[in-house]
Design a protein around this motif. Structure first.
Motif, PDB file in Angstrom:
ATOM      1  N   ILE A  95      83.517 -54.679 124.607  1.00 23.77           N
ATOM      2  CA  ILE A  95      84.839 -54.359 124.075  1.00 23.77           C
ATOM      3  C   ILE A  95      85.900 -55.136 124.852  1.00 23.77           C
ATOM      4  O   ILE A  95      85.759 -55.400 126.049  1.00 23.77           O
ATOM      5  CB  ILE A  95      85.102 -52.842 124.190  1.00 23.77           C
ATOM      6  CG1 ILE A  95      84.094 -52.067 123.346  1.00 23.77           C
ATOM      7  CG2 ILE A  95      86.523 -52.494 123.783  1.00 23.77           C
ATOM      8  CD1 ILE A  95      84.203 -52.299 121.864  1.00 23.77           C
ATOM      9  N   SER A 143      87.347 -46.227 113.015  1.00 26.41           N
ATOM     10  CA  SER A 143      86.977 -47.621 113.244  1.00 26.41           C
ATOM     11  C   SER A 143      88.269 -48.396 113.526  1.00 26.41           C
ATOM     12  O   SER A 143      89.364 -47.843 113.365  1.00 26.41           O
ATOM     13  CB  SER A 143      86.275 -48.192 112.011  1.00 26.41           C
ATOM     14  OG  SER A 143      87.212 -48.489 110.993  1.00 26.41           O
ATOM     15  N   PRO A 144      88.173 -49.655 113.942  1.00 24.28           N
ATOM     16  CA  PRO A 144      89.407 -50.406 114.219  1.00 24.28           C
ATOM     17  C   PRO A 144      90.343 -50.519 113.024  1.00 24.28           C
ATOM     18  O   PRO A 144      91.559 -50.576 113.181  1.00 24.28           O
ATOM     19  CB  PRO A 144      88.878 -51.784 114.648  1.00 24.28           C
ATOM     20  CG  PRO A 144      87.524 -51.508 115.213  1.00 24.28           C
ATOM     21  CD  PRO A 144      86.971 -50.400 114.367  1.00 24.28           C
ATOM     22  N   THR A 145      89.781 -50.563 111.811  1.00 21.67           N
ATOM     23  CA  THR A 145      90.621 -50.702 110.619  1.00 21.67           C
ATOM     24  C   THR A 145      90.694 -49.426 109.797  1.00 21.67           C
ATOM     25  O   THR A 145      91.646 -49.234 109.045  1.00 21.67           O
ATOM     26  CB  THR A 145      90.082 -51.834 109.714  1.00 21.67           C
ATOM     27  OG1 THR A 145      88.778 -51.472 109.231  1.00 21.67           O
ATOM     28  CG2 THR A 145      89.995 -53.144 110.491  1.00 21.67           C
ATOM     29  N   PRO A 166      85.585 -57.164 120.171  1.00 20.53           N
ATOM     30  CA  PRO A 166      85.683 -55.837 119.546  1.00 20.53           C
ATOM     31  C   PRO A 166      86.726 -54.967 120.239  1.00 20.53           C
ATOM     32  O   PRO A 166      86.980 -55.116 121.436  1.00 20.53           O
ATOM     33  CB  PRO A 166      84.281 -55.266 119.726  1.00 20.53           C
ATOM     34  CG  PRO A 166      83.397 -56.441 119.953  1.00 20.53           C
ATOM     35  CD  PRO A 166      84.237 -57.447 120.660  1.00 20.53           C
ATOM     36  N   ASP A 214      85.851 -48.575 125.742  1.00 22.34           N
ATOM     37  CA  ASP A 214      84.557 -48.353 125.092  1.00 22.34           C
ATOM     38  C   ASP A 214      84.111 -46.934 125.440  1.00 22.34           C
ATOM     39  O   ASP A 214      83.377 -46.708 126.399  1.00 22.34           O
ATOM     40  CB  ASP A 214      83.558 -49.388 125.596  1.00 22.34           C
ATOM     41  CG  ASP A 214      82.270 -49.396 124.768  1.00 22.34           C
ATOM     42  OD1 ASP A 214      82.145 -48.535 123.876  1.00 22.34           O
ATOM     43  OD2 ASP A 214      81.403 -50.246 125.017  1.00 22.34           O
ATOM     44  N   THR A 243      78.872 -52.635 112.043  1.00 23.37           N
ATOM     45  CA  THR A 243      79.848 -52.563 113.133  1.00 23.37           C
ATOM     46  C   THR A 243      79.727 -53.723 114.116  1.00 23.37           C
ATOM     47  O   THR A 243      80.555 -53.838 115.023  1.00 23.37           O
ATOM     48  CB  THR A 243      79.679 -51.252 113.917  1.00 23.37           C
ATOM     49  OG1 THR A 243      78.429 -51.265 114.612  1.00 23.37           O
ATOM     50  CG2 THR A 243      79.720 -50.060 112.983  1.00 23.37           C
ATOM     51  N   GLU A 244      78.710 -54.543 113.966  1.00 23.97           N
ATOM     52  CA  GLU A 244      78.493 -55.603 114.936  1.00 23.97           C
ATOM     53  C   GLU A 244      79.167 -56.898 114.486  1.00 23.97           C
ATOM     54  O   GLU A 244      78.981 -57.340 113.355  1.00 23.97           O
ATOM     55  CB  GLU A 244      76.988 -55.821 115.136  1.00 23.97           C
ATOM     56  CG  GLU A 244      76.299 -54.592 115.708  1.00 23.97           C
ATOM     57  CD  GLU A 244      74.824 -54.800 115.948  1.00 23.97           C
ATOM     58  OE1 GLU A 244      74.347 -55.933 115.701  1.00 23.97           O
ATOM     59  OE2 GLU A 244      74.144 -53.854 116.374  1.00 23.97           O
ATOM     60  N   PRO A 245      79.960 -57.514 115.379  1.00 21.14           N
ATOM     61  CA  PRO A 245      80.615 -58.791 115.044  1.00 21.14           C
ATOM     62  C   PRO A 245      79.593 -59.867 114.725  1.00 21.14           C
ATOM     63  O   PRO A 245      78.385 -59.703 114.952  1.00 21.14           O
ATOM     64  CB  PRO A 245      81.392 -59.120 116.329  1.00 21.14           C
ATOM     65  CG  PRO A 245      81.559 -57.816 117.031  1.00 21.14           C
ATOM     66  CD  PRO A 245      80.325 -57.021 116.695  1.00 21.14           C
ATOM     67  N   ASN A 299      86.736 -48.140 119.103  1.00 22.29           N
ATOM     68  CA  ASN A 299      85.947 -47.533 118.012  1.00 22.29           C
ATOM     69  C   ASN A 299      85.172 -48.540 117.168  1.00 22.29           C
ATOM     70  O   ASN A 299      84.742 -48.210 116.058  1.00 22.29           O
ATOM     71  CB  ASN A 299      86.865 -46.721 117.074  1.00 22.29           C
ATOM     72  CG  ASN A 299      87.704 -45.706 117.824  1.00 22.29           C
ATOM     73  OD1 ASN A 299      87.187 -44.918 118.598  1.00 22.29           O
ATOM     74  ND2 ASN A 299      89.010 -45.743 117.602  1.00 22.29           N
ATOM     75  N   THR A 300      84.993 -49.764 117.683  1.00 24.84           N
ATOM     76  CA  THR A 300      84.242 -50.752 116.907  1.00 24.84           C
ATOM     77  C   THR A 300      82.837 -50.248 116.587  1.00 24.84           C
ATOM     78  O   THR A 300      82.350 -50.377 115.457  1.00 24.84           O
ATOM     79  CB  THR A 300      84.149 -52.082 117.681  1.00 24.84           C
ATOM     80  OG1 THR A 300      85.452 -52.667 117.748  1.00 24.84           O
ATOM     81  CG2 THR A 300      83.196 -53.046 116.992  1.00 24.84           C
ATOM     82  N   TYR A 301      82.179 -49.660 117.575  1.00 23.71           N
ATOM     83  CA  TYR A 301      80.799 -49.220 117.388  1.00 23.71           C
ATOM     84  C   TYR A 301      80.743 -47.754 116.972  1.00 23.71           C
ATOM     85  O   TYR A 301      80.017 -46.937 117.553  1.00 23.71           O
ATOM     86  CB  TYR A 301      80.011 -49.464 118.679  1.00 23.71           C
ATOM     87  CG  TYR A 301      79.982 -50.926 119.074  1.00 23.71           C
ATOM     88  CD1 TYR A 301      79.406 -51.887 118.247  1.00 23.71           C
ATOM     89  CD2 TYR A 301      80.561 -51.360 120.263  1.00 23.71           C
ATOM     90  CE1 TYR A 301      79.388 -53.229 118.579  1.00 23.71           C
ATOM     91  CE2 TYR A 301      80.547 -52.703 120.614  1.00 23.71           C
ATOM     92  CZ  TYR A 301      79.965 -53.627 119.768  1.00 23.71           C
ATOM     93  OH  TYR A 301      79.962 -54.969 120.111  1.00 23.71           O
TER      94      TYR A 301
END
Length: 347
Positions: free
Chosen positions: A294, A158-160, A43, A300, A32-34, A46-48
């Motif tokens: 975020i 998640s984002p996607t 981000p 976030d 989940t980390e860029p 819901n990225t994390y």
């Protein structure tokens, strides 16, 4: 010396939660980390998501210990403090950026060592007095927290929503919390009867179906099965844990509880999400963990914390019914009752 079954179940679920926390830290969190602070894309919502699953596992460790201790007041407080300490350790480990299955075993072993120390600390001493009604209420609150987090865990986004790990990670979290839900609710019952055992089996199958449907549906259609599963589990908790003074449930009270939950739960969640947008708990945890903030256009939100508070509020509301008709319901209690006499439990 007879050992209450909930003691072993609680420790087993706590240990499973430790393992799942280790997987979340070493395997899921790195996904989940860029790429790094040089990333041009900040981000988004819901990225994390792996952080929420890991925090849910952390809460499950505490719930498992409380279950093993039978909801006694002092062990519950100590288990809660352990959870806070584990959260701080989680932040420190997250900053170290461990990555890969090779780190799962060391993290799990270290976590189980801490768990073993907690078991020794929370051990029952001869002569300990137990307020059985208060202990049952504590267990019911734990069941409600687990029920809400089971649904939130299964519905993780998640984002996607295209990560292959989302399905098995979300469903695993949901099933773990479902097991804690039913175990805590049954332990909170005044007596463990055959009818309650059959009801537990039925709730397990219905809950598993609801969590599976939640996980397999796209995000927008997912809301309805999430709500329905949460209402089903929370209402089922009242059937399992509330007293049956004349040997059968007072159906009117349970229907009223179900309607109240169906209406109140969405309102409560909306309020809590709004509050968490105003109080920057998520951004603070992101910064402490050394992760990228975020985007300002997004939020976030710690979904696991929203579920924790929502479960606590609903649990406290439902726990007020525990103890009405208690003596009549427990006159013929079976060995699976939540709190045994001193010397019957190891914790």
């Amino acid at each position: 010396m007879r050992v209450n079954p909930r003691y072993g179940v609680g420790l087993l679920l706590a240990a499973a939660s430790v393992l799942w926390w280790a997987v979340g830290m070493a395997v899921l969190q790195p996904l989940t980390e860029p790429a790094g602070p040089w990333s041009e894309v900040l981000p988004g919502n819901n990225t994390y998501w792996a952080r929420d699953l890991r925090f849910t596992a952390l809460i499950a460790i505490v719930l498992g210990l409380v279950l093993a201790a039978g909801g006694r007041r002092v062990p519950t407080r100590i288990a809660a403090l352990l959870g806070v300490g584990w959260l701080l350790a989680d932040v420190a480990v997250d900053r170290s950026d461990l990555e890969g299955w090779a780190y799962v075993a060391p993290l799990a072993i270290a976590g189980c060592a801490v768990l073993a120390g907690a078991v020794l600390l929370l051990r029952r001493r001869p002569g300990d007095d137990v307020d059985e009604v208060a202990a049952r209420r504590t267990l019911l609150v734990c069941a409600c927290v687990a029920a809400v987090l089971a649904v939130f865990g299964a519905g993780v986004e998640s984002p996607t929503d295209r990560e292959p790990q989302l399905t098995w990670a979300g469903l695993t979290t949901g099933v773990l919390m479902l097991a804690l839900t039913l175990s805590c609710a049954l332990a909170a019952a005044g007596s463990v009867t055959g009818a309650r055992r059959w009801l537990t089996a039925g709730l397990a199958m219905a809950g598993l179906a609801g969590l599976t449907a939640t996980r397999l549906l796209p995000p927008d259609p997912r809301v309805l099965p999430m709500w329905a599963t949460a209402v089903l589990l929370l209402t089922g908790i009242t059937l399992l844990a509330w007293d049956h003074p004349d040997g059968r449930p007072h159906w009117g009270r349970h229907v009223l509880a179900g309607v109240s939950i169906a209406v109140g739960l969405p309102v409560l969640v909306i309020i809590l999400v709004t509050v968490t947008n105003l109080v920057p708990i998520g951004p603070v945890m992101t910064a402490l963990s050394g992760n990228i903030s975020i985007s300002d256009a997004d939020s976030d939100v710690l979904v696991s914390m929203v579920g924790l508070v929502a479960g606590l509020v609903i649990g406290v509301f439902l726990a007020r019914q525990i103890g009405l008709g208690y003596s009549a319901d427990c006159r013929h209690s079976e060995p699976g009752q939540p709190v045994g006499k001193a010397g019957q439990d190891s914790l």
